[in-house]
Design an enzyme around this catalytic site. Sequence first.
Site, PDB file in Angstrom:
ATOM      1  N   ASP A 121       5.906 -12.294 -25.438  1.00 35.49           N
ATOM      2  CA  ASP A 121       4.638 -11.676 -25.049  1.00 35.49           C
ATOM      3  C   ASP A 121       4.179 -10.751 -26.185  1.00 35.49           C
ATOM      4  O   ASP A 121       4.922  -9.842 -26.575  1.00 35.49           O
ATOM      5  CB  ASP A 121       4.874 -10.862 -23.755  1.00 35.49           C
ATOM      6  CG  ASP A 121       3.601 -10.167 -23.270  1.00 35.49           C
ATOM      7  OD1 ASP A 121       2.608 -10.122 -24.021  1.00 35.49           O
ATOM      8  OD2 ASP A 121       3.631  -9.657 -22.127  1.00 35.49           O
ATOM      9  N   GLU A 169      18.244   1.335 -50.173  1.00 37.40           N
ATOM     10  CA  GLU A 169      19.386   0.580 -49.659  1.00 37.40           C
ATOM     11  C   GLU A 169      19.172  -0.901 -49.972  1.00 37.40           C
ATOM     12  O   GLU A 169      19.824  -1.753 -49.398  1.00 37.40           O
ATOM     13  CB  GLU A 169      19.586   0.823 -48.165  1.00 37.40           C
ATOM     14  CG  GLU A 169      18.375   0.543 -47.307  1.00 37.40           C
ATOM     15  CD  GLU A 169      18.639   0.812 -45.844  1.00 37.40           C
ATOM     16  OE1 GLU A 169      19.481   0.116 -45.269  1.00 37.40           O
ATOM     17  OE2 GLU A 169      17.986   1.711 -45.283  1.00 37.40           O
ATOM     18  N   CYS A 188      18.394   4.875 -44.522  1.00 37.08           N
ATOM     19  CA  CYS A 188      17.021   5.394 -44.643  1.00 37.08           C
ATOM     20  C   CYS A 188      16.966   6.871 -45.008  1.00 37.08           C
ATOM     21  O   CYS A 188      15.891   7.464 -45.039  1.00 37.08           O
ATOM     22  CB  CYS A 188      16.258   5.160 -43.348  1.00 37.08           C
ATOM     23  SG  CYS A 188      16.081   3.431 -42.955  1.00 37.08           S
ATOM     24  N   THR A 202      10.755  -5.692 -36.823  1.00 37.48           N
ATOM     25  CA  THR A 202      10.808  -4.332 -37.387  1.00 37.48           C
ATOM     26  C   THR A 202      11.094  -4.371 -38.897  1.00 37.48           C
ATOM     27  O   THR A 202      11.686  -3.456 -39.439  1.00 37.48           O
ATOM     28  CB  THR A 202      11.862  -3.461 -36.656  1.00 37.48           C
ATOM     29  OG1 THR A 202      13.163  -4.034 -36.823  1.00 37.48           O
ATOM     30  CG2 THR A 202      11.572  -3.349 -35.182  1.00 37.48           C
ATOM     31  N   SER A 246      21.454   1.829 -32.162  1.00 37.91           N
ATOM     32  CA  SER A 246      20.746   2.555 -33.228  1.00 37.91           C
ATOM     33  C   SER A 246      19.620   3.413 -32.650  1.00 37.91           C
ATOM     34  O   SER A 246      19.405   4.545 -33.092  1.00 37.91           O
ATOM     35  CB  SER A 246      20.224   1.592 -34.304  1.00 37.91           C
ATOM     36  OG  SER A 246      19.111   0.859 -33.848  1.00 37.91           O
ATOM     37  N   HIS A 288      11.092   9.708 -39.311  1.00 32.09           N
ATOM     38  CA  HIS A 288      11.437   8.406 -39.887  1.00 32.09           C
ATOM     39  C   HIS A 288      10.914   7.372 -38.888  1.00 32.09           C
ATOM     40  O   HIS A 288      11.162   7.482 -37.676  1.00 32.09           O
ATOM     41  CB  HIS A 288      12.958   8.269 -40.050  1.00 32.09           C
ATOM     42  CG  HIS A 288      13.391   6.857 -40.256  1.00 32.09           C
ATOM     43  ND1 HIS A 288      12.874   6.077 -41.267  1.00 32.09           N
ATOM     44  CD2 HIS A 288      14.255   6.059 -39.563  1.00 32.09           C
ATOM     45  CE1 HIS A 288      13.417   4.875 -41.193  1.00 32.09           C
ATOM     46  NE2 HIS A 288      14.255   4.832 -40.166  1.00 32.09           N
ATOM     47  N   LYS A 343       9.663   7.735 -28.771  1.00 30.94           N
ATOM     48  CA  LYS A 343      10.782   7.794 -27.818  1.00 30.94           C
ATOM     49  C   LYS A 343      11.592   9.076 -28.027  1.00 30.94           C
ATOM     50  O   LYS A 343      12.004   9.725 -27.064  1.00 30.94           O
ATOM     51  CB  LYS A 343      11.694   6.572 -27.990  1.00 30.94           C
ATOM     52  CG  LYS A 343      11.111   5.320 -27.327  1.00 30.94           C
ATOM     53  CD  LYS A 343      11.604   4.047 -27.968  1.00 30.94           C
ATOM     54  CE  LYS A 343      13.047   3.733 -27.723  1.00 30.94           C
ATOM     55  NZ  LYS A 343      13.222   2.597 -26.820  1.00 30.94           N
ATOM     56  N   ASN A 374       8.704  -1.204 -41.317  1.00 36.80           N
ATOM     57  CA  ASN A 374       9.720  -0.261 -41.804  1.00 36.80           C
ATOM     58  C   ASN A 374       9.798  -0.280 -43.332  1.00 36.80           C
ATOM     59  O   ASN A 374       9.922  -1.347 -43.931  1.00 36.80           O
ATOM     60  CB  ASN A 374      11.090  -0.629 -41.198  1.00 36.80           C
ATOM     61  CG  ASN A 374      12.092   0.513 -41.306  1.00 36.80           C
ATOM     62  OD1 ASN A 374      11.825   1.533 -41.942  1.00 36.80           O
ATOM     63  ND2 ASN A 374      13.247   0.344 -40.678  1.00 36.80           N
ATOM     64  N   SER A 391      20.740   5.384 -40.789  1.00 39.12           N
ATOM     65  CA  SER A 391      21.819   4.838 -39.963  1.00 39.12           C
ATOM     66  C   SER A 391      23.160   5.038 -40.624  1.00 39.12           C
ATOM     67  O   SER A 391      23.279   5.133 -41.845  1.00 39.12           O
ATOM     68  CB  SER A 391      21.599   3.344 -39.730  1.00 39.12           C
ATOM     69  OG  SER A 391      20.639   3.155 -38.729  1.00 39.12           O
TER      70      SER A 391
HETATM   71  P1  HMG Z   1      14.714  -5.916 -28.424  1.00 39.25           P
HETATM   72  O1  HMG Z   1      15.932  -6.200 -27.632  1.00 39.25           O
HETATM   73  O2  HMG Z   1      14.044  -7.075 -29.069  1.00 39.25           O
HETATM   74  O3  HMG Z   1      13.586  -5.269 -27.564  1.00 39.25           O
HETATM   75  O4  HMG Z   1      15.093  -4.839 -29.516  1.00 39.25           O
HETATM   76  P2  HMG Z   1      13.656  -4.507 -26.158  1.00 39.25           P
HETATM   77  O5  HMG Z   1      13.947  -5.463 -25.082  1.00 39.25           O
HETATM   78  O6  HMG Z   1      14.511  -3.285 -26.265  1.00 39.25           O
HETATM   79  O7  HMG Z   1      12.144  -4.068 -26.035  1.00 39.25           O
HETATM   80  C1  HMG Z   1      11.580  -3.190 -26.951  1.00 39.25           C
HETATM   81  C2  HMG Z   1      10.545  -2.378 -26.201  1.00 39.25           C
HETATM   82  O8  HMG Z   1       9.451  -3.263 -25.850  1.00 39.25           O
HETATM   83  C3  HMG Z   1      11.057  -1.786 -24.892  1.00 39.25           C
HETATM   84  O9  HMG Z   1      10.418  -0.521 -24.762  1.00 39.25           O
HETATM   85  C4  HMG Z   1      10.512  -2.740 -23.840  1.00 39.25           C
HETATM   86  O10 HMG Z   1      10.339  -2.152 -22.572  1.00 39.25           O
HETATM   87  C5  HMG Z   1       9.172  -3.100 -24.463  1.00 39.25           C
HETATM   88  P3  HMG Z   1      11.312   0.821 -24.624  1.00 39.25           P
HETATM   89  O11 HMG Z   1      12.113   0.673 -23.405  1.00 39.25           O
HETATM   90  O12 HMG Z   1      12.198   0.830 -25.872  1.00 39.25           O
HETATM   91  O13 HMG Z   1      10.320   1.932 -24.603  1.00 39.25           O
HETATM   92  N1  HMG Z   1       8.593  -4.362 -23.981  1.00 39.25           N
HETATM   93  C6  HMG Z   1       7.304  -4.520 -23.658  1.00 39.25           C
HETATM   94  N2  HMG Z   1       6.261  -3.640 -23.662  1.00 39.25           N
HETATM   95  C7  HMG Z   1       5.041  -4.123 -23.310  1.00 39.25           C
HETATM   96  N3  HMG Z   1       4.828  -5.405 -22.890  1.00 39.25           N
HETATM   97  C8  HMG Z   1       5.838  -6.296 -22.852  1.00 39.25           C
HETATM   98  C9  HMG Z   1       7.140  -5.877 -23.249  1.00 39.25           C
HETATM   99  N4  HMG Z   1       8.342  -6.470 -23.344  1.00 39.25           N
HETATM  100  C10 HMG Z   1       9.231  -5.536 -23.780  1.00 39.25           C
HETATM  101  N5  HMG Z   1       5.614  -7.553 -22.450  1.00 39.25           N
HETATM  102  C11 HMG Z   1      14.897  -3.296 -31.355  1.00 39.25           C
HETATM  103  C12 HMG Z   1      14.189  -3.922 -30.141  1.00 39.25           C
HETATM  104  C13 HMG Z   1      14.011  -2.223 -31.941  1.00 39.25           C
HETATM  105  C14 HMG Z   1      16.231  -2.699 -30.903  1.00 39.25           C
HETATM  106  C15 HMG Z   1      15.171  -4.430 -32.386  1.00 39.25           C
HETATM  107  O14 HMG Z   1      13.947  -4.883 -32.915  1.00 39.25           O
HETATM  108  C16 HMG Z   1      16.048  -3.982 -33.559  1.00 39.25           C
HETATM  109  O15 HMG Z   1      17.265  -4.114 -33.499  1.00 39.25           O
HETATM  110  N6  HMG Z   1      15.445  -3.466 -34.676  1.00 39.25           N
HETATM  111  C17 HMG Z   1      16.224  -2.988 -35.842  1.00 39.25           C
HETATM  112  C18 HMG Z   1      16.934  -1.674 -35.590  1.00 39.25           C
HETATM  113  C19 HMG Z   1      15.997  -0.481 -35.491  1.00 39.25           C
HETATM  114  O16 HMG Z   1      14.857  -0.518 -35.928  1.00 39.25           O
HETATM  115  N7  HMG Z   1      16.515   0.627 -34.967  1.00 39.25           N
HETATM  116  C20 HMG Z   1      15.751   1.880 -34.898  1.00 39.25           C
HETATM  117  C21 HMG Z   1      16.630   3.119 -34.903  1.00 39.25           C
HETATM  118  S1  HMG Z   1      17.796   3.095 -36.268  1.00 39.25           S
HETATM  119  C22 HMG Z   1      16.846   3.529 -37.667  1.00 39.25           C
HETATM  120  O17 HMG Z   1      15.764   3.994 -37.541  1.00 39.25           O
HETATM  121  C23 HMG Z   1      17.447   3.267 -39.005  1.00 39.25           C
HETATM  122  C24 HMG Z   1      16.909   2.041 -39.714  1.00 39.25           C
HETATM  123  O18 HMG Z   1      15.627   2.301 -40.225  1.00 39.25           O
HETATM  124  C25 HMG Z   1      17.872   1.599 -40.806  1.00 39.25           C
HETATM  125  C26 HMG Z   1      18.328   2.601 -41.852  1.00 39.25           C
HETATM  126  O19 HMG Z   1      18.602   3.760 -41.585  1.00 39.25           O
HETATM  127  O20 HMG Z   1      18.502   2.134 -42.973  1.00 39.25           O
HETATM  128  C27 HMG Z   1      16.766   0.855 -38.787  1.00 39.25           C
END
Ligand code: HMG
Length: 384
Positions: free
Chosen positions: A29, A79, A111, A152, A201, A233, A242, A275, A308
């Site tokens: 979606d 990185e 990051c 992302t 994460s 970040h 969040k 990102n 991270s």
């Molecule tokens: P996921 O399992 O694909 O998604 O992972 P989800 O099921 O958790 O859904 C994401 C959000 O969309 C949720 O909202 C759902 O409710 C919503 P939340 O509960 O989080 O508020 N959703 C919807 N909303 C509207 N209409 C819909 C619908 N369906 C679902 N129909 C995840 C998402 C970000 C975890 C994944 O993409 C991922 O693993 N990304 C990479 C890791 C990441 O970005 N982590 C962030 C924190 S760590 C960080 O910032 C460091 C980093 O930059 C690296 C570094 O430091 O080098 C990553």
Amino acid sequence: MNVGIDKINFFVPPYYIDMVDLAHAREVDPNKFTIGIGQDQMAVSKKTQDIVTFAASAAKEILEPEDLQAIDMVIVGTESGIDESKASAVVLHRLLGVQPFARSFEIKEACYGATAGIQFAKTHIQANPESKVLVIASDIARYGLRSGGEPTQGAGAVAMLLTANPRILTFENDNLMLTQDIYDFWRPLGHAYPMVDGHLSNQVYIDSFKKVWQAHCERNQTSISDYAAISFHIPYTKMGKKALLAVFADEVETEQERVMARYEESIVYSRRIGNLYTGSLYLGLISLLENSSHLSAGDRIGLFSYGSGAVSEFFSGRLVAGYQNQLNKEAHTQLLDQRQKLSIEEYEAIFTDSLEIDQDAAFSDDLPYSIREIKNTIRYYKES
Ligand code: HMG
């Protein structure tokens, strides 16, 4: 002595995909990506671009001849390094024409790298007030096609010139750091993509913000009302929101609304890029300063850096009178508007067309900086 950001600029590659197109291709979606993740577009980079070409493009726009003479340190936070030994900062030092008596090196901690670079630069300038330090955050965020992290991703660089008596932001001496040995996201040697526990994460990011914010307020006797805005970040734009909601739920509603309104202004560019890894916090800062009409000189801006693994830091700076004159909203809007939109098929083809470093090859690209040749594993760059 006041030390801080005198000049700041970002660069992103000239290609992007629309997140609705990606959602359709992945049978998801579209609201999940545009609302749930909070992304409208995502930057895509070709194999002729790397962290050096992004960094050079971001820095070149802001450096004048007197800067190149005064810079005595070039720091790259990344990185997405292109060599296990030689620092990309050394290549950049030459490409940009910085005077030779300088220190050039790379910093890595996911990051968080550029934030570490900024703190190192700050101490150096405090001891050497005439010096200018170029800190660049440059990365390619890739998780792989059809992976959980795919929506992302992103790519690009932010360049910052740090000086004494800066014209944008002066840093306060209020840094609060936190280190926790956690495997939420990491990239083992030889792996093209990171290993990531996405949900962990998110949780570590929120918990880290909670911890550094609380400790920061206790140590510095501050509260939310001391901050005109907080930049985060931004791995994807919903993430900072969040953390804000988790930490400020007990604040009065008007304060929550005020901080959230500034947050929305800080994610205008990230919504269209994705990102930048270590550059994301600073892309958010540029977005805030260029898109908010509610800020003025003397205002205190909080900055939450998260890498991270995990290292986080909360620190702040005060806006300098006339800071608006050092920004370039028009050029940044143009950079984003003039990018070419790719179909998902084109994006997938670019994604899988990777650079073979052991294979000699020549390339041509019309970007100001690009890889023009690979010879004996060395990257030779086309210079603008
Ligand atoms: P996921 O399992 O694909 O998604 O992972 P989800 O099921 O958790 O859904 C994401 C959000 O969309 C949720 O909202 C759902 O409710 C919503 P939340 O509960 O989080 O508020 N959703 C919807 N909303 C509207 N209409 C819909 C619908 N369906 C679902 N129909 C995840 C998402 C970000 C975890 C994944 O993409 C991922 O693993 N990304 C990479 C890791 C990441 O970005 N982590 C962030 C924190 S760590 C960080 O910032 C460091 C980093 O930059 C690296 C570094 O430091 O080098 C990553």
